[in-house]
Motif scaffolding. Structure first.
Motif, PDB file in Angstrom:
ATOM      1  N   ARG A   1      11.228   9.757 -10.264  1.00 12.81           N
ATOM      2  CA  ARG A   1      12.516  10.453 -10.282  1.00 12.81           C
ATOM      3  C   ARG A   1      13.223  10.310 -11.608  1.00 12.81           C
ATOM      4  N   ASN A   2      13.032   9.190 -12.300  1.00  7.31           N
ATOM      5  CA  ASN A   2      13.772   8.966 -13.543  1.00  7.31           C
ATOM      6  C   ASN A   2      13.111   9.617 -14.734  1.00  7.31           C
ATOM      7  N   CYS A   3      11.821   9.391 -14.902  1.00 13.51           N
ATOM      8  CA  CYS A   3      11.200   9.845 -16.145  1.00 13.51           C
ATOM      9  C   CYS A   3      10.249  11.012 -15.927  1.00 13.51           C
ATOM     10  N   ARG A   4      10.070  11.479 -14.685  1.00 14.18           N
ATOM     11  CA  ARG A   4       9.247  12.649 -14.381  1.00 14.18           C
ATOM     12  C   ARG A   4       7.790  12.488 -14.800  1.00 14.18           C
ATOM     13  N   HIS A   5       7.355  11.272 -14.839  1.00 14.82           N
ATOM     14  CA  HIS A   5       5.944  11.002 -15.095  1.00 14.82           C
ATOM     15  C   HIS A   5       5.187  11.291 -13.792  1.00 14.82           C
ATOM     16  N   ILE A   6       4.003  11.886 -13.881  1.00 12.79           N
ATOM     17  CA  ILE A   6       3.275  12.201 -12.651  1.00 12.79           C
ATOM     18  C   ILE A   6       2.670  10.926 -12.087  1.00 12.79           C
ATOM     19  N   LEU A   7       2.956  10.617 -10.827  1.00 10.59           N
ATOM     20  CA  LEU A   7       2.427   9.406 -10.226  1.00 10.59           C
ATOM     21  C   LEU A   7       1.193   9.671  -9.381  1.00 10.59           C
ATOM     22  N   SER A   8       1.171  10.808  -8.719  1.00  9.01           N
ATOM     23  CA  SER A   8       0.012  11.097  -7.887  1.00  9.01           C
ATOM     24  C   SER A   8      -0.210  12.593  -7.902  1.00  9.01           C
ATOM     25  N   LYS A   9      -1.465  12.983  -8.144  1.00  8.09           N
ATOM     26  CA  LYS A   9      -1.763  14.415  -8.200  1.00  8.09           C
ATOM     27  C   LYS A   9      -3.118  14.650  -7.563  1.00  8.09           C
ATOM     28  N   PRO A  10      -3.156  15.396  -6.454  1.00 11.44           N
ATOM     29  CA  PRO A  10      -4.460  15.656  -5.833  1.00 11.44           C
ATOM     30  C   PRO A  10      -5.203  16.749  -6.596  1.00 11.44           C
ATOM     31  N   GLU A  37       0.812  -1.212   0.000  1.00  9.39           N
ATOM     32  CA  GLU A  37       0.000   0.000   0.000  1.00  9.39           C
ATOM     33  C   GLU A  37       0.841   1.256   0.000  1.00  9.39           C
ATOM     34  N   HIS A  38       2.124   1.141   0.327  1.00 10.80           N
ATOM     35  CA  HIS A  38       2.970   2.328   0.387  1.00 10.80           C
ATOM     36  C   HIS A  38       3.663   2.611  -0.936  1.00 10.80           C
ATOM     37  N   LEU A  39       3.460   1.768  -1.945  1.00 11.23           N
ATOM     38  CA  LEU A  39       4.250   1.893  -3.156  1.00 11.23           C
ATOM     39  C   LEU A  39       3.429   2.469  -4.291  1.00 11.23           C
ATOM     40  N   LEU A  40       4.108   3.247  -5.135  1.00  8.37           N
ATOM     41  CA  LEU A  40       3.492   3.743  -6.351  1.00  8.37           C
ATOM     42  C   LEU A  40       4.131   3.019  -7.530  1.00  8.37           C
ATOM     43  N   TYR A  41       3.552   3.188  -8.710  1.00  9.99           N
ATOM     44  CA  TYR A  41       4.033   2.454  -9.872  1.00  9.99           C
ATOM     45  C   TYR A  41       4.123   3.409 -11.041  1.00  9.99           C
ATOM     46  N   CYS A  42       5.275   3.412 -11.714  1.00 10.75           N
ATOM     47  CA  CYS A  42       5.424   4.299 -12.865  1.00 10.75           C
ATOM     48  C   CYS A  42       5.137   3.501 -14.124  1.00 10.75           C
ATOM     49  N   GLU A  43       4.194   3.967 -14.924  1.00  9.47           N
ATOM     50  CA  GLU A  43       3.825   3.177 -16.101  1.00  9.47           C
ATOM     51  C   GLU A  43       4.839   3.290 -17.219  1.00  9.47           C
ATOM     52  N   ASP A  44       5.543   4.403 -17.288  1.00 12.02           N
ATOM     53  CA  ASP A  44       6.557   4.541 -18.343  1.00 12.02           C
ATOM     54  C   ASP A  44       7.745   3.640 -18.090  1.00 12.02           C
ATOM     55  N   CYS A  45       8.250   3.704 -16.870  1.00 16.56           N
ATOM     56  CA  CYS A  45       9.406   2.881 -16.543  1.00 16.56           C
ATOM     57  C   CYS A  45       8.982   1.448 -16.236  1.00 16.56           C
ATOM     58  N   GLN A  46       7.718   1.225 -16.011  1.00 16.31           N
ATOM     59  CA  GLN A  46       7.170  -0.079 -15.641  1.00 16.31           C
ATOM     60  C   GLN A  46       7.883  -0.652 -14.433  1.00 16.31           C
ATOM     61  N   GLN A  47       7.952   0.169 -13.409  1.00 17.18           N
ATOM     62  CA  GLN A  47       8.668  -0.250 -12.216  1.00 17.18           C
ATOM     63  C   GLN A  47       7.976   0.275 -10.986  1.00 17.18           C
ATOM     64  N   ILE A  48       8.236  -0.409  -9.887  1.00 15.99           N
ATOM     65  CA  ILE A  48       7.713   0.062  -8.601  1.00 15.99           C
ATOM     66  C   ILE A  48       8.493   1.297  -8.180  1.00 15.99           C
ATOM     67  N   ARG A  49       7.799   2.253  -7.607  1.00 10.67           N
ATOM     68  CA  ARG A  49       8.477   3.441  -7.080  1.00 10.67           C
ATOM     69  C   ARG A  49       8.130   3.552  -5.609  1.00 10.67           C
ATOM     70  N   CYS A  50       9.150   3.562  -4.768  1.00 12.49           N
ATOM     71  CA  CYS A  50       8.902   3.713  -3.336  1.00 12.49           C
ATOM     72  C   CYS A  50       8.939   5.190  -2.981  1.00 12.49           C
ATOM     73  N   GLN A  51       8.801   5.504  -1.690  1.00 16.88           N
ATOM     74  CA  GLN A  51       8.720   6.923  -1.342  1.00 16.88           C
ATOM     75  C   GLN A  51      10.036   7.639  -1.545  1.00 16.88           C
ATOM     76  N   ARG A  52      11.151   6.898  -1.691  1.00 13.51           N
ATOM     77  CA  ARG A  52      12.416   7.597  -1.892  1.00 13.51           C
ATOM     78  C   ARG A  52      12.739   7.819  -3.349  1.00 13.51           C
ATOM     79  N   CYS A  53      12.044   7.134  -4.236  1.00 14.46           N
ATOM     80  CA  CYS A  53      12.317   7.399  -5.652  1.00 14.46           C
ATOM     81  C   CYS A  53      11.247   8.266  -6.281  1.00 14.46           C
TER      82      CYS A  53
END
Lengths: 215, 573
Positions: free
Chosen positions: B345-354, B56-72
Motif C-alpha cells: 500500500r505504501n510503495c506500490r511494489h508488487i508483492l504477489s503476481k500470478p 503463512e498469511h503475511l507478505l513482505y515488502c522488500e522496499d519498505c523492509q516490512q511485513i505486510r498483512c492482508q489489510r496493507c
C-alpha cells in the motif's frame, strides 16, 4: 496361501481356482444359498458374492459387477430384469432389528426393472421401482419404498421406512423435487430404457461371465 | 484463525499507523500517548486481535523492509475468466457485457451446479441437426423442459435464451421494443385527441394486450428509454430558441425561468442535481400494482402446493428476483472469476503476481514473509524423561498453575546471512491471569540458510554441545542453564523459556466470584523479536548515486516485530 474355500468337498476347490479363483476372504464364508434362481442370461462377474439362506431370484439380463454382495441372510432378494449392480454395492437386509412400518409389501428387497445401483451403495429397501437410479455411495434404510424413475443422488442417507413417490429426485441431503422432465415426456423415458439396453449389451461384451459358479 | 496449541502469531504494524495526525479542534479525549512504541504488546487488547496473523498469511515488502498483512495490500485484477469454460474475457468486454459468462455456461437455478447441453433426440431415430437441445442439470435433474424452452443449436445458448421466454414465447429485441414503444406512444396521443370529442374510453384500435402486466425486461427498457429522453431534454442544442422548450421536463423549465428571473450569482444553483419528472404511464416504465396478480398467485399456490414456490436464495440468484414460482425460473449464467495481484500500500511494489495463464496456479512474483522473517515455534520441554514405552503427548490444554514449566523456543532463519536475535518479553503476561515468563537466553545468533552441502563440506559452524550427562533413558541430556542456548543447527537455534502459569482464581481479599471470560485462561506470551544482520547493498537502493559506489559492501540492517506465542490453557490444580 490357499483360498478359504466354502465349507464343501475339496473337489470344488479345483473348479473354483480354474473358473473364478474367487477368494472368499471373509472368515464368515457363508455356504452357497440353497435357493438361487438365475435366469440363463444373467451376467455375474468374478468375485461377486451371493450369500444367505433365503431365496435370491435374479431376472433376465441382469448384470452383477465384481465384488458386489447380494445377501439374503435375513430376507429374500428379488431382482427383476435389466438390473445393474455395480462394484462393492451391498443389496440385502443387514440389520434385521430395524422394524418396517409398511407391511403391505413382503419381507425382503425387491429391485424393479432396469434399476441401476451404483458403486458402494447399501440397499436395504423394501422396494425400488422401475427405472430408478441409486447413485454412488447412497445408503437406503430398511423398509424404504422408492417409486419409478427416481434418482437418489450420490451419498444420500435415506432413513428407514421412507416413502419416495414416482419421478422424485432426492438431492442435497433430503431435499426432494419432482423430475418433471421425465414425468412429462414419455419419449424421454423410452430413450432412457433404450440407452440402458445398449449399456447391458456392452457389459455382456466386456465383463467376463462367471455365472457357471452359481448354477 | 483458531489454531491448536501451540501457535505463533506475528503482529503487523499497520493497526497503529492510522492515528489521526491532526487531532480535531474540539477533542473530547486527549490523543493517545506518544509512547506507543514503548508500550508492551497486549494480546488481550481487542485491537491487537486485528493485527495478529500466522506467518503463512503475511507478505513482505522488500522496499519498505516490512511485513505486510492482508489489510496493507492493494489488490488489482489481472484477468477475468469463466470457471466452467476457462475462457478468458478481456476487460473491455467486461465493461460492456457484465461479469457473467456469455457463452454456454449456465448454472442450475434450483441447485446451482453447472448445467450441460443435452439433446432430446430419440436414439433410435436420429434427426439431422441433432434434435432439439436443452440445458440439463446433472445433479438435481432440472432441465429447461420444465420451463418450456428448447434450443435449435447447441452453441450460442446465450443469444437463443435471450430470445425465448419461459413457455416458448419470443422476447422482442431492443429494436423491436423501441418500435413498439413508439407505436404505442402514437396511439396514446391519438387517443387523447379523440377523447376530447368522444367521451368514451373505448376506442376500436386499442392494443389488445394493454391489460397484461408488462414483463420485467419490458419495464426496464421502457424506464431506461424514458430517463434517457429526460436527460436528452436537459441539454437541447439551442437553449434560447423558444420552439424547443419541452414543457414536460421540469429541468428545462427551471433553466428558462432562471434566465428571466435573476441576475445574481447563481453558482450554487448550478451545482444542484437536475430535476427530472417521474414516469407517468406504463410505456414510460411505471408499474402500478394490480391486486389481481396477488389473487392469481394465491390460487396458484393452492393448486400446485408449497413445493412449486421458490426459496429466497434461489430468487436472489435470478435476474428477476421478484418471481415466485418455479415455472418462472431461468438458467443463471456463470459468474466470472478473477486472477489478482497484490501490491504494497505504501510503495506500490508488487508483492504477489500470478501467471497470466488461467489454468496454471503458479506465481511469477511471490514475496512471502516466510522467506524473510524467522519462524518462531514453541514446544514443551519435558524435564521428566520418558520411561514408558508409549510416548505421552504433552497436553497443552492442561497447564498446571504455579508449577514452573520449561518450553523450548525454536527460531529458524530463512535469510542467507547469519542473524543476531534479541528477544524481550514482559516479566508477567498482561491480562487477568498473570504468569511469570523468563527467557533464559535473550540474545543469540542463528546461522544462515546456506545449502546443506556447503555446510557439510566446510563445517565452519561447529555445533555447540554443552557438557552432557547421560540421563536415565540413555540419551544425552543437556542441562537447563541461564544464558546458554539449548541447541543449534545449520539455520536454527533453540532456547529455553521458563513459564510459571498464573493462578486462575484470585486469592482471598479480592472481589469474589469473578467468572473468567471465554479464553482468558489461555496462556499467551508476547515476545518482541529484534534481528540484526548484515546484508548486501544491491538493487534495493533505487537511487542512482549510491549504488555505483557501494556494490559488494555490506549494510547493517535491523528488523523488529512483536509476536504472540500461544502456549496452552491453564487448569488450576
Amino acid at each position: 496361501m490357499s483360498t478359504p474355500a466354502p465349507a464343501r468337498a475339496p473337489s470344488d476347490r479345483r473348479t473354483s481356482t480354474l473358473g473364478s479363483s474367487s477368494s472368499k476372504r471373509q472368515s464368515t464364508a457363508l455356504p452357497k444359498p440353497s435357493s438361487i434362481f438365475l435366469d440363463p442370461s444373467v451376467l455375474i462377474a468374478q468375485h461377486a458374492q451371493l450369500t444367505g439362506t433365503h431365496p435370491i431370484t435374479v431376472g433376465p439380463n441382469t448384470v452383477l459387477h465384481p465384488h458386489c454382495k447380494i445377501s439374503s441372510a435375513h430376507a429374500p432378494v428379488v431382482m427383476w430384469e435389466g438390473v445393474v449392480v455395480y462394484e462393492r454395492a451391498r443389496v440385502g437386509v443387514e440389520n434385521p432389528r430395524v422394524m418396517r412400518t409398511d407391511t403391505s409389501r413382503g419381507d425382503g428387497v425387491v429391485l424393479g426393472k432396469n434399476v441401476v445401483i451404483e458403486t458402494g451403495c447399501v440397499i436395504e429397501a423394501s422396494e425400488i421401482g422401475e427405472g430408478s437410479v441409486i447413485e454412488v455411495g447412497a445408503n437406503i434404510g430398511v423398509g424404504c419404498v422408492i417409486g419409478e424413475f427416481c434418482t437418489i443422488s450420490a451419498s444420500t442417507l435415506l432413513p428407514p421406512n421412507t416413502h419416495i413417490p414416482d419421478f422424485t429426485v432426492v438431492y442435497s441431503g433430503l431435499e426432494k423435487r419432482v423430475n418433471k422432465t421425465l414425468q412429462s415426456r414419455p419419449e424421454l423415458q423410452q430413450a432412457k430404457v433404450v440407452m440402458h439396453t445398449k449399456q447391458l449389451e456392452i457389459f455382456k461384451k466386456l465383463v467376463p461371465n462367471n455365472v457357471s459358479k452359481w448354477t | 484463525m483458531a489454531q491448536p496449541f501451540p501457535y505463533t502469531y506475528y503482529s503487523c504494524d499497520c493497526y497503529d499507523s492510522k492515528v489521526a495526525p491532526n487531532p480535531p479542534k474540539r477533542a473530547s479525549q486527549p490523543p493517545p500517548a506518544d509512547d506507543e512504541d514503548e508500550r508492551t504488546f497486549d494480546p488481550r487488547n481487542a485491537r491487537s486481535n486485528y493485527s495478529l496473523y500466522p506467518l503463512e498469511h503475511l507478505l513482505y515488502c522488500e522496499d519498505c523492509q516490512q511485513i505486510r498483512c492482508q489489510r496493507c495490500v492493494i489488490e488489482e485484477t489481472l484477468n477475468w475468466f469463466c470457471p466452467s469454460c476457462l475462457f478468458e474475457v478481456p476487460s473491455s468486454v467486461i465493461k460492456s457485457d457484465g461479469n457473467r459468462c456469455t457463452r454456454n455456461c449456465y448454472n442450475c437455478p434450483v441447485c446451482t451446479s453447472p448445467m450441460t447441453v443435452n439433446t432430446l433426440e430419440d436414439p433410435t431415430d436420429p434427426s439431422s441437426s441433432g434434435g432439439p437441445w436443452i440445458l440439463a442439470c446433472p445433479y438435481c435433474q432440472w432441465s429447461t423442459v420444465e420451463i418450456g424452452i428448447e434450443f435449435e443449436k447447441h452453441t450460442g445458448i446465450t443469444s437463443q435464451l435471450s430470445r425465448i421466454a419461459n413457455g416458448g414465447k419470443t422476447i422482442p429485441t431492443a429494436k423491436e421494443r423501441d418500435k413498439e414503444r413508439e407505436r404505442r406512444k402514437e396511439i396514446e396521443m391519438r387517443k387523447k385527441d379523440r377523447d376530447y370529442f368522444s367521451g368514451s374510453e373505448d376506442s376500436p384500435s386499442t392494443d389488445k394486450d394493454e391489460g397484461i402486466t408488462p414483463s420485467h425486461d419490458d419495464l426496464f427498457s421502457n424506464l431506461s428509454a424514458f430517463y434517457k429522453s429526460q436527460m436528452a431534454s436537459q441539454t437541447p442544442s439551442n437553449p434560447f430558441s423558444p420552439h424547443e422548450i419541452n414543457f414536460s421536463s421540469p429541468s428545462s423549465f427551471s433553466r428558462i425561468m432562471n434566465l428571466y428571473s435573476s441576475t445574481t450569482h447563481k453558482k450554487q444553483k448550478r451545482e444542484k442535481p437536475s430535476p427530472m419528472r417521474e414516469a407517468a404511464s406504463v410505456h414510460e416504465g411505471l408499474n402500478i400494482h394490480d391486486p389481481a396478480t396477488d389473487a392469481a398467485a394465491i390460487e396458484r399456490i393452492k393448486r400446485s402446493g408449497w413445493s412449486s414456490t421458490l426459496s429466497s436464495s434461489q430468487k436472489l440468484a435470478q435476474p428477476n428476483p421478484s418471481i415466485r414460482f418455479d415455472s418462472e425460473l431461468r438458467p443463471v449464467a456463470s459468474l466470472l472469476q478473477t486472477k489478482r495481484g497484490k501490491r504494497c500500500r505504501n510503495c506500490r511494489h508488487i508483492l504477489s503476481k500470478p501467471e497470466s495463464k488461467i489454468t496454471s496456479t503458479r506465481y511469477k512474483i511471490k514475496l512471502l514473509a516466510l522467506n524473510h522473517i524467522p519462524r518462531l515455534s514453541i514446544r514443551a520441554l519435558s524435564p521428566i524423561p520418558l520411561t514408558t514405552t508409549q510416548p505421552v503427548l504433552y497436553d497443552y490444554d492442561r497447564l498446571r498453575s504455579g508449577i514452573p514449566t520449561h518450553f523450548l523456543l525454536h527460531l529458524s532463519n530463512p535469510l542467507f546471512d547469519p542473524i543476531r536475535v534479541t528477544l524481550a518479553t514482559p516479566s508477567t503476561t498482561p491480562g487477568k491471569i498473570q504468569s511469570r515468563v523468563t527467557i533464559l537466553c535473550p540474545q543469540f545468533d542463528v546461522g544462515a540458510n546456506t545449502d546443506v552441502w556447503d555446510d557439510a563440506l566446510s563445517s565452519t559452524l561447529s555445533p555447540i554441545k554443552k557438557p552432557t550427562s547421560i540421563g536415565p533413558d540413555g540419551n544425552p541430556q543437556t542441562s537447563i542453564e541461564a544464558g546458554k542456548i539449548w541447541d543449534r543447527g545449520r539455520n536454527w537455534t533453540s532456547v529455553v523459556l521458563e513459564v510459571v502459569p498464573g493462578f486462575l482464581i484470585q486469592p482471598l481479599g479480592s472481589k469474589e466470584e469473578e467468572e473468567l471470560e471465554e479464553d482468558e485462561d489461555v496462556l499467551e506470551i508476547p515476545i518482541f523479536v529484534r534481528l540484526e544482520f548484515e546484508a548486501d547493498v544491491n538493487a534495493e537502493e533505487r537511487g542512482l548515486g549510491d549504488s555505483r559506489g557501494t556494490e559488494g559492501k555490506r549494510e547493517k540492517r535491523e528488523e523488529a516485530f512483536w509476536t504472540v506465542v500461544g502456549v496452552g490453557r491453564i487448569v488450576g490444580n
